[in-house]
Enzyme design. Structure first.
Site, PDB file in Angstrom:
ATOM      1  CB  THR A   1      -0.892  -0.022   1.266  1.00 11.65           C
ATOM      2  OG1 THR A   1      -1.423   1.275   1.489  1.00 11.65           O
ATOM      3  CG2 THR A   1      -0.100  -0.391   2.518  1.00 11.65           C
ATOM      4  CG  ASP A   2      -1.124   4.964  -1.017  1.00 15.55           C
ATOM      5  OD1 ASP A   2      -1.704   4.327  -0.112  1.00 15.55           O
ATOM      6  OD2 ASP A   2      -1.704   5.828  -1.709  1.00 15.55           O
ATOM      7  CD  GLU A   3      -3.524   3.342   4.223  1.00 10.61           C
ATOM      8  OE1 GLU A   3      -3.446   3.399   5.452  1.00 10.61           O
ATOM      9  OE2 GLU A   3      -4.568   3.075   3.610  1.00 10.61           O
TER      10      GLU A   3
ATOM     11  CE1 TYR B   1      -3.271  -2.732   5.632  1.00 10.41           C
ATOM     12  CE2 TYR B   1      -3.197  -0.389   5.115  1.00 10.41           C
ATOM     13  CZ  TYR B   1      -3.249  -1.705   4.704  1.00 10.41           C
ATOM     14  OH  TYR B   1      -3.255  -2.002   3.357  1.00 10.41           O
TER      15      TYR B   1
ATOM     16  CE  LYS C   1       0.175  -4.646   2.945  1.00  9.18           C
ATOM     17  NZ  LYS C   1      -0.249  -5.948   2.360  1.00  9.18           N
TER      18      LYS C   1
HETATM   19  P1  NAD Z   1      -9.432  -7.539   2.149  1.00  7.61           P
HETATM   20  O1  NAD Z   1      -9.445  -7.262   3.620  1.00  7.61           O
HETATM   21  O2  NAD Z   1     -10.675  -7.296   1.378  1.00  7.61           O
HETATM   22  O3  NAD Z   1      -9.025  -9.049   1.889  1.00  7.61           O
HETATM   23  C1  NAD Z   1      -7.987  -9.685   2.578  1.00  7.61           C
HETATM   24  C2  NAD Z   1      -8.112 -11.180   2.372  1.00  7.61           C
HETATM   25  O4  NAD Z   1      -7.018 -11.802   3.051  1.00  7.61           O
HETATM   26  C3  NAD Z   1      -9.395 -11.776   2.950  1.00  7.61           C
HETATM   27  O5  NAD Z   1      -9.968 -12.671   2.021  1.00  7.61           O
HETATM   28  C4  NAD Z   1      -8.926 -12.521   4.183  1.00  7.61           C
HETATM   29  O6  NAD Z   1      -9.727 -13.643   4.505  1.00  7.61           O
HETATM   30  C5  NAD Z   1      -7.523 -12.920   3.775  1.00  7.61           C
HETATM   31  N1  NAD Z   1      -6.639 -13.162   4.927  1.00  7.61           N
HETATM   32  C6  NAD Z   1      -6.497 -12.393   6.033  1.00  7.61           C
HETATM   33  N2  NAD Z   1      -5.596 -12.952   6.873  1.00  7.61           N
HETATM   34  C7  NAD Z   1      -5.133 -14.081   6.250  1.00  7.61           C
HETATM   35  C8  NAD Z   1      -4.174 -15.060   6.604  1.00  7.61           C
HETATM   36  N3  NAD Z   1      -3.510 -15.002   7.754  1.00  7.61           N
HETATM   37  N4  NAD Z   1      -3.949 -16.078   5.740  1.00  7.61           N
HETATM   38  C9  NAD Z   1      -4.625 -16.147   4.566  1.00  7.61           C
HETATM   39  N5  NAD Z   1      -5.565 -15.251   4.197  1.00  7.61           N
HETATM   40  C10 NAD Z   1      -5.804 -14.218   5.031  1.00  7.61           C
HETATM   41  O7  NAD Z   1      -8.217  -6.691   1.575  1.00  7.61           O
HETATM   42  P2  NAD Z   1      -8.034  -6.021   0.135  1.00  7.61           P
HETATM   43  O8  NAD Z   1      -8.595  -4.660   0.186  1.00  7.61           O
HETATM   44  O9  NAD Z   1      -8.482  -6.973  -0.908  1.00  7.61           O
HETATM   45  O10 NAD Z   1      -6.460  -5.872   0.080  1.00  7.61           O
HETATM   46  C11 NAD Z   1      -5.643  -6.898  -0.475  1.00  7.61           C
HETATM   47  C12 NAD Z   1      -4.190  -6.484  -0.355  1.00  7.61           C
HETATM   48  O11 NAD Z   1      -3.990  -5.263  -1.054  1.00  7.61           O
HETATM   49  C13 NAD Z   1      -3.744  -6.225   1.076  1.00  7.61           C
HETATM   50  O12 NAD Z   1      -2.463  -6.735   1.240  1.00  7.61           O
HETATM   51  C14 NAD Z   1      -3.748  -4.717   1.210  1.00  7.61           C
HETATM   52  O13 NAD Z   1      -2.783  -4.297   2.139  1.00  7.61           O
HETATM   53  C15 NAD Z   1      -3.385  -4.313  -0.202  1.00  7.61           C
HETATM   54  N6  NAD Z   1      -3.897  -3.001  -0.620  1.00  7.61           N
HETATM   55  C16 NAD Z   1      -5.214  -2.696  -0.512  1.00  7.61           C
HETATM   56  C17 NAD Z   1      -5.678  -1.467  -0.949  1.00  7.61           C
HETATM   57  C18 NAD Z   1      -7.141  -1.106  -0.876  1.00  7.61           C
HETATM   58  O14 NAD Z   1      -7.499   0.042  -1.145  1.00  7.61           O
HETATM   59  N7  NAD Z   1      -8.033  -2.021  -0.537  1.00  7.61           N
HETATM   60  C19 NAD Z   1      -4.786  -0.544  -1.502  1.00  7.61           C
HETATM   61  C20 NAD Z   1      -3.439  -0.892  -1.610  1.00  7.61           C
HETATM   62  C21 NAD Z   1      -3.004  -2.120  -1.176  1.00  7.61           C
END
Ligand code: NAD
Length: 360
Positions: free
Chosen positions: A134-136, A159, A163
């Site tokens: 993430t950019d965070e 968070y 990350k």
């Molecule tokens: P989300 O919370 O919707 O999904 C996360 C998934 O990971 C869920 O299905 C959950 O069951 C699974 N999970 C959690 N802990 C786990 C573990 N220990 N083992 C296996 N599975 C596990 O998140 P998202 O929004 O889809 O984000 C996905 C990735 O992208 C993350 O790594 C997040 O940091 C990154 N990200 C998200 C955003 C955003 O805006 N949503 C932006 C940049 C980066």
């Protein structure tokens, strides 16, 4: 034929990624997900049952299960989406964030690296471990400037810190072991299947139900919004063409304050579900969605502004977002309007849309 591990594939971005990947030929997709509150089998209803897709419920922090899965499926590429992803929850309880985002990523790296060491030279050279971040991790910007790949890390929420720690391990595994890792740091995503704790789906559902639209602080916090399909395309381009040891910023070039975003979302809702036809609003004598906006206490440590400089990935790999914010928001609103059952199912017993993340 390539085998792709998608950890966290039952979550928001992971499930969109799996669907997006299905249009590419000669791929076998193995989804590994713990199914926390944020992961749901319903997110995979259109892909499960296809011969090229399999699902395994497992924790990325469970080394022995991972070792078995690596041996059984022999992946060519690992994309790590698995995470605890909601900043407000990380304020209430950081422990699961450290357990999954930091320790889990470390355990996954270890399992992947030990598997990679067993490969032939040719397969070793082709293997990729893409860590989705993430950019965070960069902290907050002032009124000017953009996050580049060289911006120093300065995470401000538990968070972001969890990350950031993972990103450092991913980097270290390349430099220490020559293990072919790549990291992407992306801005805020939106689109179908996003759990309704996040700003956009929360606002859509609250508006439709005539509930308050809570805006943190003064609403002037700026985010750079990217439609999830664009992110999926960028991730696959990085996985296929990115250089091991590198990191790539992905962003939408769509900076808006939260207040501006909510106002735009209200305009889009008005197009598809006009306020004057909305029964919950009508019953409360409220004429317009905008009258549901309320300013609430700010999030502790709330970063003021995020904005991505995505020129590296554009110059080196040719990626740029295709969706405008308006097109993406229209698709998103239409999706939530036609998936009210999904919303009910994923929220049931998990989250009543109450305020989270106020230090208590
Ligand atoms: P989300 O919370 O919707 O999904 C996360 C998934 O990971 C869920 O299905 C959950 O069951 C699974 N999970 C959690 N802990 C786990 C573990 N220990 N083992 C296996 N599975 C596990 O998140 P998202 O929004 O889809 O984000 C996905 C990735 O992208 C993350 O790594 C997040 O940091 C990154 N990200 C998200 C955003 C955003 O805006 N949503 C932006 C940049 C980066």
């Amino acid at each position: 034929m390539q085998t792709i591990f998608v950890t966290g594939g039952a979550g928001f971005i992971g499930s969109n990624f799996v669907t997006w990947l299905l249009a590419r030929p000669n791929l076998k997709i193995v989804i590994i997900d713990k199914l926390t509150y944020a992961g749901h089998m319903l997110n995979l209803q259109d892909v499960l049952g296809l011969p090229s897709v399999s699902f395994i419920q497992a924790d990325i922090a469970d080394r022995s299960t991972l070792d078995r899965l690596f041996t059984e499926h022999s992946p060519d590429v690992v994309l790590n989406f698995a995470a605890e992803s909601h900043v407000d929850r990380s304020i209430d309880n950081p422990a699961p964030f450290i357990e999954t985002n930091t320790v889990g990523t470390f355990v996954l790296l270890e399992a992947a690296r030990h598997f990679w060491m067993t490969l032939t030279t040719e397969k070793k050279a082709r293997f990729r471990f893409l860590h989705v971040s993430t950019d965070e991790v960069y902290g907050t910007l002032g009124a000017e400037g953009l996050f580049s790949e060289e911006t120093p890390y300065a995470p401000n929420s538990p968070y972001a810190a969890s990350k950031a720690a993972a990103d450092h391990f991913v980097r270290a595994y390349f430099h220490t072991y020559g293990f072919p890792t790549i990291t992407t740091n992306c801005s805020n995503n939106y689109g179908p299947y996003q759990f309704p704790e996040k700003l956009i789906p929360l606002m859509i559902l609250n508006a439709l139900e005539g509930k308050a639209l809570p805006i943190y602080g003064d609403g002037r916090h700026v985010r750079d919004w990217l439609f999830v399909e664009d992110h999926c395309e960028g991730l696959w381009m990085v996985a296929c063409q990115g250089k091991p040891g590198e990191k790539y910023n992905l962003g939408g070039n769509n900076e808006l304050s939260n207040l501006e975003l909510v106002n735009l979302l209200i305009d889009v809702l008005e197009e598809f579900e006009p306020a004057h036809e909305n029964q919950p609003l009508h019953r409360q004598g409220i004429a317009a969605y905008k009258d549901l906006k309320v300013f609430v206490d700010d999030r502790p440590g709330h970063d003021r502004r995020y904005a991505i400089d995505a020129s590296k990935v554009k110059a080196e790999l040719g990626w740029a977002p295709k969706f405008t914010l308006l097109t993406g928001l229209r698709k998103t609103v239409q999706w939530y309007l036609s998936h009210r059952n999904w919303c009910e199912a994923v929220l049931a017993e998990n989250y009543g849309r109450e305020r989270l993340g106020l230090k208590n």
